[in-house]
Design a protein around this motif. Structure first.
Motif, PDB file in Angstrom:
ATOM      1  N   ARG A 192      36.076  31.184  10.091  1.00 11.56           N
ATOM      2  CA  ARG A 192      34.738  30.568  10.046  1.00 11.56           C
ATOM      3  C   ARG A 192      34.632  29.415  11.052  1.00 11.56           C
ATOM      4  O   ARG A 192      33.575  29.193  11.641  1.00 11.56           O
ATOM      5  CB  ARG A 192      34.443  30.055   8.640  1.00 11.56           C
ATOM      6  CG  ARG A 192      34.488  31.099   7.536  1.00 11.56           C
ATOM      7  CD  ARG A 192      33.366  32.139   7.642  1.00 11.56           C
ATOM      8  NE  ARG A 192      33.632  33.182   8.603  1.00 11.56           N
ATOM      9  CZ  ARG A 192      34.465  34.206   8.398  1.00 11.56           C
ATOM     10  NH1 ARG A 192      35.131  34.312   7.262  1.00 11.56           N
ATOM     11  NH2 ARG A 192      34.616  35.129   9.317  1.00 11.56           N
ATOM     12  N   LYS A 230      37.327  28.941  -1.573  1.00 13.12           N
ATOM     13  CA  LYS A 230      36.853  29.961  -2.522  1.00 13.12           C
ATOM     14  C   LYS A 230      35.985  29.353  -3.628  1.00 13.12           C
ATOM     15  O   LYS A 230      36.037  29.794  -4.783  1.00 13.12           O
ATOM     16  CB  LYS A 230      38.035  30.725  -3.128  1.00 13.12           C
ATOM     17  CG  LYS A 230      38.969  31.335  -2.095  1.00 13.12           C
ATOM     18  CD  LYS A 230      40.100  32.119  -2.724  1.00 13.12           C
ATOM     19  CE  LYS A 230      41.074  32.627  -1.674  1.00 13.12           C
ATOM     20  NZ  LYS A 230      42.200  33.389  -2.241  1.00 13.12           N
ATOM     21  N   ASP A 290      32.948  29.695  -3.949  1.00  9.01           N
ATOM     22  CA  ASP A 290      31.875  30.637  -4.297  1.00  9.01           C
ATOM     23  C   ASP A 290      32.310  31.639  -5.360  1.00  9.01           C
ATOM     24  O   ASP A 290      31.476  32.373  -5.902  1.00  9.01           O
ATOM     25  CB  ASP A 290      31.431  31.402  -3.052  1.00  9.01           C
ATOM     26  CG  ASP A 290      32.587  32.189  -2.427  1.00  9.01           C
ATOM     27  OD1 ASP A 290      33.633  31.564  -2.148  1.00  9.01           O
ATOM     28  OD2 ASP A 290      32.449  33.405  -2.241  1.00  9.01           O
ATOM     29  N   SER A 291      33.596  31.673  -5.692  1.00  7.49           N
ATOM     30  CA  SER A 291      34.099  32.649  -6.666  1.00  7.49           C
ATOM     31  C   SER A 291      33.636  32.305  -8.081  1.00  7.49           C
ATOM     32  O   SER A 291      33.516  31.130  -8.450  1.00  7.49           O
ATOM     33  CB  SER A 291      35.632  32.685  -6.626  1.00  7.49           C
ATOM     34  OG  SER A 291      36.152  33.473  -7.665  1.00  7.49           O
ATOM     35  N   THR A 296      34.622  24.192   0.237  1.00  5.09           N
ATOM     36  CA  THR A 296      34.335  25.181   1.283  1.00  5.09           C
ATOM     37  C   THR A 296      34.477  26.598   0.735  1.00  5.09           C
ATOM     38  O   THR A 296      35.084  26.828  -0.306  1.00  5.09           O
ATOM     39  CB  THR A 296      35.301  25.038   2.481  1.00  5.09           C
ATOM     40  OG1 THR A 296      36.638  25.354   2.055  1.00  5.09           O
ATOM     41  CG2 THR A 296      35.258  23.643   3.070  1.00  5.09           C
ATOM     42  N   SER A 297      33.948  27.522   1.489  1.00  4.60           N
ATOM     43  CA  SER A 297      34.130  28.944   1.214  1.00  4.60           C
ATOM     44  C   SER A 297      34.333  29.665   2.537  1.00  4.60           C
ATOM     45  O   SER A 297      33.437  29.667   3.392  1.00  4.60           O
ATOM     46  CB  SER A 297      32.910  29.529   0.490  1.00  4.60           C
ATOM     47  OG  SER A 297      32.974  30.944   0.466  1.00  4.60           O
ATOM     48  N   LYS A 305      34.540  32.763   2.817  1.00  4.26           N
ATOM     49  CA  LYS A 305      33.771  34.007   2.750  1.00  4.26           C
ATOM     50  C   LYS A 305      32.336  33.800   3.210  1.00  4.26           C
ATOM     51  O   LYS A 305      31.802  34.579   4.002  1.00  4.26           O
ATOM     52  CB  LYS A 305      33.805  34.550   1.320  1.00  4.26           C
ATOM     53  CG  LYS A 305      33.080  35.869   1.125  1.00  4.26           C
ATOM     54  CD  LYS A 305      33.213  36.345  -0.318  1.00  4.26           C
ATOM     55  CE  LYS A 305      32.483  37.661  -0.531  1.00  4.26           C
ATOM     56  NZ  LYS A 305      32.584  38.107  -1.949  1.00  4.26           N
ATOM     57  N   THR A 306      31.690  32.756   2.717  1.00  6.53           N
ATOM     58  CA  THR A 306      30.280  32.511   3.039  1.00  6.53           C
ATOM     59  C   THR A 306      30.090  31.495   4.161  1.00  6.53           C
ATOM     60  O   THR A 306      29.004  31.399   4.734  1.00  6.53           O
ATOM     61  CB  THR A 306      29.534  32.001   1.791  1.00  6.53           C
ATOM     62  OG1 THR A 306      30.050  30.706   1.426  1.00  6.53           O
ATOM     63  CG2 THR A 306      29.720  32.953   0.624  1.00  6.53           C
ATOM     64  N   GLY A 307      31.126  30.728   4.467  1.00  8.73           N
ATOM     65  CA  GLY A 307      31.009  29.695   5.487  1.00  8.73           C
ATOM     66  C   GLY A 307      30.493  28.370   4.966  1.00  8.73           C
ATOM     67  O   GLY A 307      30.327  27.414   5.734  1.00  8.73           O
ATOM     68  N   ALA A 308      30.255  28.282   3.649  1.00  5.88           N
ATOM     69  CA  ALA A 308      29.728  27.042   3.069  1.00  5.88           C
ATOM     70  C   ALA A 308      30.730  25.908   3.241  1.00  5.88           C
ATOM     71  O   ALA A 308      31.920  26.075   2.991  1.00  5.88           O
ATOM     72  CB  ALA A 308      29.412  27.252   1.586  1.00  5.88           C
TER      73      ALA A 308
END
Length: 606
Positions: free
Chosen positions: A25, A137, A139-140, A166-167, A169-172
């Motif tokens: 990311r 992670k 967002d999990s 942060t995530s 996977k989503t870039g958050a």
């Protein structure tokens, strides 16, 4: 670019906590990799890394980043070094951290702080790096954000608000993290010295360009065509090319103090370039930078070519691997049964498996790998001492007075409900349990001392099994302790197989013997004659099984006649089997040795 606009940092974490995904990311956000070249785990260039989903070798990358934190756009160079998470490659991590000023400590929000997190954190703190705590992670659905934040805050003695979410996977949260890197990680300190001083923290080998060294410049400047020298090795060379990592090698006009990049040396001889060496201008008496301690192997295994005609080819392959993996060590040895081979030292079981797999894949080497062991110090009755590296060297008989073996200091982090199961596993592996401390609201850290040989006997898998995968393990090799061990040989068709010889606890020799015989009985292909599989220790057979012979129906073509015709063929076949049994030799396929090693010494690679 001015050194004040440079930030050098690394990502450290337990295995599978999302380091490579977070790095992906960052590369996307800074547009460091073209869209058509972008893929998952872009910094994991080896096929094995992608297959296993783990990072094996560190990978530097340079990112151009624009920040508006001060109200106006400012350009920065961010040099990231992605590091492995498995404890076998902690030497790689230590080298990466020596070349940077800051570290992102990444913790999985679904798992919390793990044992290897503590190990790498202590390395970073000892080097004085600025630590940026980050959760991945988030967002999990299983994320325990507030709880894990408290764990991290307690560990670093900081506020939970300082922990960035942060995530990968989503870039958050990735943009906010890059801003924190610019804000918190200090710029490289540059001395007033104009003389070149660069630390070699890694290198690779190219068939066409020779050794390519990865360097961090502490002072001075280097350009292509400069005459340079390795200060420790005292060898001169010319810089054929200098450049930076994008992550591919990208040539540049020069590298300046504070930057991380590479130098193409053109050197093709092994043993000249080494990690921790200092590069200076040829003829300069530049003081050597503090480098790295040479890694001490903790696991030993012998590697023999299946065909002795391939001995030189296997040696060249090991030389090549040594150029890419400075923690690998080897020397020639010979075996009465297996012929000439190499005694190799590794940093752990996963390191051993990766090296043997690379020999097969990258160099097409057909090799036999012996059962892994560690070093033993033998004190004899007559007062003499010896150091044993392979099980086949271990003496038998009454002449041995005392045996000493290395032990490891373990840290196991587990939820409280699995403490009983973990303690039982520690007892089964001859560990001495020490203190236990509560870690956060729902974690307990257990300290223990255990023989290193037991660590190689499926310990990681056992801990994962009894804790439903929630417990994590890290270890450090400590001092030596007295051991009550014996040598166990494996015989196939009454012939000793040195590759399967091992050193085990005297109390467990019968159990281990039955287990090895059962496994070999299941794996070994049937022969044309009846084959005995036996385990022997202290001069007696402890376990034995007989593998029945392949049998051809020699009477299949008979379509009539008296029964004596069939009896004649059966008798002839029986005599042939008897002759084969007395003269035949079992050639054990390479796959059998690999299966035996994987079943009995499976590392923690999940």
């Amino acid at each position: 670019m001015e050194h004040s606009q440079i930030r050098n940092f690394s990502i450290i974490a337990h295995i599978d906590h999302g380091k490579s995904t977070l790095a992906d990311r960052m590369l996307e956000l800074t547009h460091s990799v073209e869209d058509r070249r972008m893929q998952d785990q872009v910094l994991d260039s080896m096929e094995l890394e992608r297959e296993r989903g783990i990072t094996i070798k560190m990978q530097p990358v340079r990112m151009a980043y624009s920040s508006d934190r001060s109200g106006k756009k400012e350009s920065y160079i961010l040099n990231l070094i992605d590091t492995p998470g498995h404890i076998d490659f902690s030497y790689e991590v230590s080298r990466a951290m020596k070349a940077v000023e800051g570290a992102i400590m990444l913790v999985d929000a679904t798992q919390g702080v793990q044992a290897q997190t503590l190990t790498t954190l202590h390395m970073a703190q000892d080097l004085g790096l600025v630590i940026i705590p980050v959760l991945s992670k988030v967002d999990s659905d299983l994320a325990r954000i507030d709880e894990v934040k408290l764990e991290v805050a307690e560990l670093l003695d900081c506020s939970p608000d300082d922990v960035i979410e942060t995530s990968g996977k989503t870039g958050a949260g990735v943009a906010e993290l890059l801003e924190e890197v610019v804000e918190r990680v200090p710029a490289p300190e540059i001395t007033d010295e104009k003389s070149l001083k660069a630390l070699v923290f890694d290198f690779e080998y190219s068939n066409h360009r020779g050794v390519i060294v990865y360097v961090r410049l502490y002072s001075g400047k280097v350009s292509a065509k400069d005459d340079l020298q390795f200060q420790v090795a005292n060898e001169r060379f010319g810089a054929n090319e200098v450049g930076v990592f994008t992550p591919q090698l990208l040539a540049a006009d020069s590298l300046s103090a504070g930057e991380i990049g590479y130098i193409v040396t053109g050197i093709k001889e092994p043993g000249i370039a080494s990690v921790g060496d200092t590069i200076a201008r040829a003829g300069d008496s530049t003081p050597v930078l503090d480098g790295y301690q040479n890694p001490a192997p903790v696991v030993w295994a012998s590697i023999f070519p299946e065909s002795q005609d391939d001995f030189d080819y296997v040696r060249r392959a090991l030389d090549r691997l040594k150029l890419e993996d400075s923690s690998l060590s080897f020397e020639e040895e010979s075996s009465r049964v297996l012929g000439r081979g190499f005694r190799c030292g590794f940093l752990g079981m996963l390191h051993l498996e990766i090296v043997t797999e690379r020999l097969k894949r990258d160099f097409d080497c057909a090799v036999i790998t012996t059962a892994p062991s560690t070093t033993y110090e033998i004190e004899y009755v007559d007062g003499t001492t010896d150091t044993i590296y392979t099980p086949s060297e271990f003496p038998e008989g009454q002449e041995v007075k005392t045996v000493y073996e290395p032990v490891v200091s373990l840290t196991i982090i587990t939820p409280p409900e699995y403490i009983g199961n973990v303690t039982q596993i520690l007892y089964e592996h001859e560990a001495t349990t020490g203190s236990s401390d509560n870690f956060g609201d729902n974690r307990t850290a257990i300290k223990a001392i255990m023989p290193l040989r037991e660590l190689m006997r499926g310990f990681f898998d056992d801990v994962k099994r009894v804790s439903a995968g929630y417990a994590s393990v890290s270890y450090e090799v400590g001092e030596r302790a007295q051991a009550d061990v014996v040598r166990m040989d494996v015989l196939v068709a009454e012939e000793e197989v040195p590759a399967l010889t091992r050193i085990i606890s005297r109390q467990k020799v019968e159990h281990e013997a039955r287990q090895v015989v059962d496994q070999l009985y299941t794996i070994l292909p049937r022969q044309m004659f009846t084959t005995k599989i036996q385990a022997r220790s202290a001069g007696r057979i402890i376990a034995s099984k007989t593998l029945s012979a392949l049998k051809k129906d020699v009477t299949a073509k008979l379509y009539g006649g008296d029964i004596t015709r069939k009896q004649k063929l059966w008798k002839k076949q029986k005599e042939g089997k008897k002759k084969m049994r007395s003269q035949g030799k079992v050639n054990i396929p390479h796959e059998v040795f690999l299966k035996m090693m994987r079943q009995q010494n499976s590392p923690d690679s999940s």
